[in-house]
Design an enzyme around this catalytic site. Structure first.
Site, PDB file in Angstrom:
ATOM      1  N   SER A 273       6.843   7.168  12.873  1.00 13.92           N
ATOM      2  CA  SER A 273       6.808   5.877  12.184  1.00 13.92           C
ATOM      3  C   SER A 273       7.524   4.757  12.925  1.00 13.92           C
ATOM      4  CB  SER A 273       7.454   6.067  10.816  1.00 13.92           C
ATOM      5  OG  SER A 273       7.992   4.864  10.341  1.00 13.92           O
TER       6      SER A 273
ATOM      7  N   ARG B  77       0.008  12.830   9.642  1.00 14.06           N
ATOM      8  CA  ARG B  77       1.305  13.431   9.976  1.00 14.06           C
ATOM      9  C   ARG B  77       1.604  14.609   9.071  1.00 14.06           C
ATOM     10  NH1 ARG B  77       4.095   7.618  11.221  1.00 14.06           N
ATOM     11  NH2 ARG B  77       3.214   7.621  13.310  1.00 14.06           N
TER      12      ARG B  77
ATOM     13  N   ASP C  77       0.808  -1.226   0.000  1.00 15.17           N
ATOM     14  CA  ASP C  77       0.000   0.000   0.000  1.00 15.17           C
ATOM     15  C   ASP C  77       0.844   1.281   0.000  1.00 15.17           C
ATOM     16  OD1 ASP C  77       1.060  -0.318   2.516  1.00 15.17           O
ATOM     17  OD2 ASP C  77      -0.837  -0.279   3.601  1.00 15.17           O
ATOM     18  N   HIS C  78       2.076   1.197   0.493  1.00 12.33           N
ATOM     19  CA  HIS C  78       2.856   2.425   0.664  1.00 12.33           C
ATOM     20  C   HIS C  78       3.475   2.908  -0.630  1.00 12.33           C
ATOM     21  CE1 HIS C  78       2.334   1.968   4.905  1.00 12.33           C
ATOM     22  NE2 HIS C  78       3.145   2.965   5.187  1.00 12.33           N
TER      23      HIS C  78
ATOM     24  N   ARG D  33       9.267   2.575  11.323  1.00 10.56           N
ATOM     25  CA  ARG D  33      10.277   2.043  10.392  1.00 10.56           C
ATOM     26  C   ARG D  33      11.576   1.678  11.100  1.00 10.56           C
ATOM     27  NH1 ARG D  33      10.264   7.884   7.485  1.00 10.56           N
ATOM     28  NH2 ARG D  33       8.057   7.324   7.551  1.00 10.56           N
TER      29      ARG D  33
ATOM     30  N   ASP E 259       3.833  -1.165  11.406  1.00  8.51           N
ATOM     31  CA  ASP E 259       3.433   0.182  11.024  1.00  8.51           C
ATOM     32  C   ASP E 259       2.839   0.840  12.261  1.00  8.51           C
ATOM     33  OD1 ASP E 259       2.758   1.817   8.272  1.00  8.51           O
ATOM     34  OD2 ASP E 259       1.483   2.335   9.976  1.00  8.51           O
TER      35      ASP E 259
HETATM   36  C1  MIC Z   1       4.169   6.364   8.295  1.00 10.29           C
HETATM   37  O1  MIC Z   1       3.019   6.743   8.326  1.00 10.29           O
HETATM   38  O2  MIC Z   1       5.117   7.051   8.701  1.00 10.29           O
HETATM   39  C2  MIC Z   1       4.447   4.991   7.752  1.00 10.29           C
HETATM   40  C3  MIC Z   1       5.108   5.170   6.468  1.00 10.29           C
HETATM   41  O3  MIC Z   1       3.257   4.286   7.558  1.00 10.29           O
HETATM   42  C4  MIC Z   1       5.315   4.257   8.765  1.00 10.29           C
HETATM   43  C5  MIC Z   1       5.867   3.008   8.296  1.00 10.29           C
HETATM   44  C6  MIC Z   1       7.040   3.167   7.423  1.00 10.29           C
HETATM   45  O4  MIC Z   1       7.852   4.054   7.605  1.00 10.29           O
HETATM   46  O5  MIC Z   1       7.185   2.286   6.562  1.00 10.29           O
HETATM   47  C7  MIC Z   1       4.660   4.020  10.109  1.00 10.29           C
HETATM   48  O6  MIC Z   1       3.780   4.738  10.478  1.00 10.29           O
HETATM   49  O7  MIC Z   1       5.103   3.144  10.860  1.00 10.29           O
HETATM   50 FE1  SF4 Z   2       0.062   4.855   5.029  1.00 15.39          FE
HETATM   51 FE2  SF4 Z   2       1.368   5.563   7.258  1.00 15.39          FE
HETATM   52 FE3  SF4 Z   2      -0.004   7.346   5.831  1.00 15.39          FE
HETATM   53 FE4  SF4 Z   2      -1.289   5.508   7.168  1.00 15.39          FE
HETATM   54  S1  SF4 Z   2      -0.032   7.124   8.041  1.00 15.39           S
HETATM   55  S2  SF4 Z   2      -1.729   6.167   5.096  1.00 15.39           S
HETATM   56  S3  SF4 Z   2       0.054   3.755   6.977  1.00 15.39           S
HETATM   57  S4  SF4 Z   2       1.809   6.238   5.172  1.00 15.39           S
END
Ligand code: MIC
Ligand code: SF4
Length: 643
Positions: free
Chosen positions: A539, A379, A64-65, A541, A119
């Site tokens: 995140s 975010r 999805d990302h 990550r 995530d």
């Molecule tokens: C995000 O919203 O920052 C992400 C991308 O979904 C991350 C995961 C990632 O960095 O792959 C998260 O929220 O954990």
């Molecule tokens: Fe995707 Fe993270 Fe954004 Fe949610 S907050 S839509 S999981 S990138």
């Protein structure tokens, strides 16, 4: 004493330790989820653990990302993920099928279960009374291998909801108000549990918006009870038999309580560039907007898209605004279409994209320079949109739609009467493209295809007896994992290749971190990073630990850590230390020499404070680690330890 919902689920899943606040506990994990940006590492790690098939009740791999296939990298990742799912016995949700959290809620979430996801927004599942938590990929890999998930037993923050939301005020505003009051670190060490008469006034997807966005409080998880609305939602999903009632005992006690009277809330908005920079929409109304995006795991359910469509009916988006819809799932888009609600959006001028994270993680949809972007995302950390110096606001679909029409930030109540709507009693499932797990026999026959983007997992050395290093970088409070290991279209495709992605570590904050640290490691020293409070928020990550470790960072000394990042640091053998005296922060500079004599002995013997010599002067640092953590640190990380 009675139990909260969280305590009931914790007690039912406890496999190690005691449910004493502040102590380490091990939990059985029923379900896991991964997404592509963290998933490739998680499956490489699962493979390295050496268990042939997932041991959970259910595990799902979502894509999805990253769906921008600008070269081979991302396409390679998708093929790898599909192969890994087939081989190891997972469900596989392909690109275009939707955002992991939204799809999981629709098709797989079950009240009372535990869910661990790679995530940070995994607590979305808390909207239906699951204990759903975000973690690094390696922790999820361990859970898939049937190992417990370890965490510090959180305290419970009761959020008592009373009253009822007024027209044009949405679930998003509830959490914006909580963030306004508690800040991005207000939930650290807590599970946020919602209770009170107001709960019944919120639909299930409203609750999921709240538990999802609760990740921005730094909380371990957020959850709602499972009640009649939960039953209705599961029935609409054709899964009513998976429902069970789960509510707190009347005499349950919370460690803290915050009361929110929903009837007094107004439309709210988070201003640039932090989710807790919250004001009433009326305070910033009139500012021009160039881009309005409805989407992300926070606000892209059928309810949210329907609300936007109804508001757009017979209206038109300002010619100065790019109004874009990122549906949360194929299910949401199919049902929106079946309801006849795609047309009003198209006629109004919306750009409708495929389901997925898209601009939320900077995969396209960057805003124009110097102009305001309004998003229903979670975010707005600086630069995350793909434009340095961006001006991103976070708000409800109602505020977004009203502002798109007017071309300026608009209190939606100015549009007059709220267009009410009903959601269908039964949803089209929209899950035909989800692959079910293969049998063990079929799975064993699969060869996972690894294109050139899939680099082998790096090896790390053990903790030395004495540690000698230099401070590569000194940072302030609330540093996010987006600062440490940025995402976006240029960097995200490198998630499966640690040597390549490590070139971008801290590229948001400094010119050339990888060259700076190389100058240090070339002299035989390690690197250290100094930070302020809530270091590593955001995140999950693990690349924010893995890539710096690959470059040679082995110690982080900060005022305080965010939970998931600290766990990731330990998993990859970076020692997380905090200042005993916050004033000592001022004594360290970039380039300071750091020596920790007897580091290995101190870590393994259980020392709670460690003396760090900084430019020859002793500074006391706290080493808050469980005995399991200490063994992991000594081994140079969790994979070394598990082997
Ligand atoms: C995000 O919203 O920052 C992400 C991308 O979904 C991350 C995961 C990632 O960095 O792959 C998260 O929220 O954990
Ligand atoms: Fe995707 Fe993270 Fe954004 Fe949610 S907050 S839509 S999981 S990138």
């Amino acid at each position: 004493m009675g139990q909260t919902v969280a305590e009931k689920i914790l007690a039912a899943h406890l496999v190690e330790g005691e449910l004493k606040k502040g102590e380490e506990i091990g939990l059985r994990i029923d379900q896991t989820l991964t997404q592509d940006a963290t998933g490739t590492m998680a499956y490489l790690e699962f493979e390295a653990i050496g268990i042939p098939r997932v041991q959970t009740e259910l595990s799902v791999s979502y894509v999805d990302h990253n769906m921008l296939q600008s070269d081979f990298k991302n396409a390679d990742d998708h093929i790898f993920l599909q192969g890994a799912a087939r081989k190891f016995g997972l469900h596989f949700s392909p690109p275009g099928n939707g955002i992991c959290h939204q799809v999981h809620l629709e098709r797989f979430g079950i009240p009372g279960k535990t869910l661990l996801g790679s995530d940070s927004h995994t607590p979305t599942g808390g909207g239906m009374g699951m204990l759903a938590m975000g973690a690094g990929g390696l922790d999820v890999a361990m859970a898939m291998a049937g190992k417990p998930f370890y965490l510090i037993m959180p305290k419970i923050y009761g959020i008592k909801l009373t009253g009822k939301l007024q027209p044009w005020v949405a679930a998003r505003d509830v959490l914006l108000e909580v963030l306004r009051q508690l800040s991005v670190k207000g939930g650290v060490g807590y599970i946020m549990e919602y209770f009170g008469p107001g709960v019944a006034e919120l639909s299930l997807t409203d609750r999921a918006t709240i538990t999802n966005f609760g990740a921005e409080l730094g909380a371990t998880s957020s959850l709602f009870p499972s009640d009649e609305n939960t039953r209705k939602y599961l029935a609409a999903q054709g899964r009513e038999e998976q429902w069970q009632e789960l509510v707190a005992d009347p005499d349950a006690e919370y460690d803290k309580v915050l009361e929110i009277d929903m009837s007094t809330l107004e439309p709210m908005i988070a201003c640039p560039s932090s989710p807790d920079n919250v004001v009433k929409v009326s305070e910033v109304a009139g500012k021009p907007v160039a881009q309005v995006l409805i989407g992300s795991c926070t606000n892209s359910s059928l309810r949210d898209l329907t609300a936007a469509a109804k508001i757009m009916e017979g209206r038109e988006v300002s010619r100065d605004v790019s109004f874009e819809i990122n549906p949360g799932s194929r299910q949401a888009l199919e049902n929106l279409t079946a309801q006849g609600d795609v047309m009003p959006l198209l006629k109004a001028g919306a750009r409708i994209h495929q389901s997925g994270c898209l601009g939320c993680i900077g995969m396209g949809q960057a805003p124009p320079t110097g102009m305001n972007s309004l998003r229903t995302f979670s975010r707005n950390f600086p630069g995350r949109s793909g434009n340095k110096g961006d001006q991103v606001y976070l708000c409800s679909p109602e505020v977004a739609a009203a502002s798109a029409i007017k071309g300026v930030i608009t209190d939606p109540r100015d549009l007059g009467e709220y267009p009410g709507f009903e959601l269908p009693a039964t949803y089209l499932p929209g899950d035909e493209r989800i692959e079910k797990p293969l049998s063990a026999v079929e799975g064993a026959k699969i060869d996972i295809v690894r294109g050139p983007n899939i680099a082998p997992f790096p090896e790390f050395t053990e903790l030395p007896d004495t540690w000698k290093g230099k401070v590569v970088l000194k940072l302030e409070d609330n540093i996010t994992t987006d600062h440490i290991m940025p995402a976006g279209a240029a960097i995200l495709p490198l998630r499966s290749n640690i040597p390549a992605i490590s070139e971008y570590v801290f590229s948001q904050v400094t010119e050339d971190f990888s060259a700076d640290i190389k100058a240090i490691t070339d002299t035989g020293l390690f690197g250290a990073v100094i930070g302020g409070d809530n270091y590593g928020q955001g995140s999950s990550r693990e690349h924010a630990a893995l890539a710096p470790r690959y470059l040679g960072v082995q110690v982080k000394l900060v005022k305080s850590f965010a939970r998931i990042h600290k766990a990731n640091l330990i998993n990859f053998g970076i020692l997380p230390l905090t200042f005993v005296n916050a004033e000592d922060y001022d004594k360290v500079q970039q380039g300071s020499e750091m020596v920790i004599p007897g580091i290995r002995e101190a870590v393994t013997s259980g020392a709670e404070t460690i003396t760090v010599e900084i430019d020859g002067r002793p500074v006391q640092a706290r080493c808050e680690l469980s005995s399991r953590h200490r063994e992991i640190m000594a081994a140079g990380g969790l994979l070394n330890w598990a082997r």
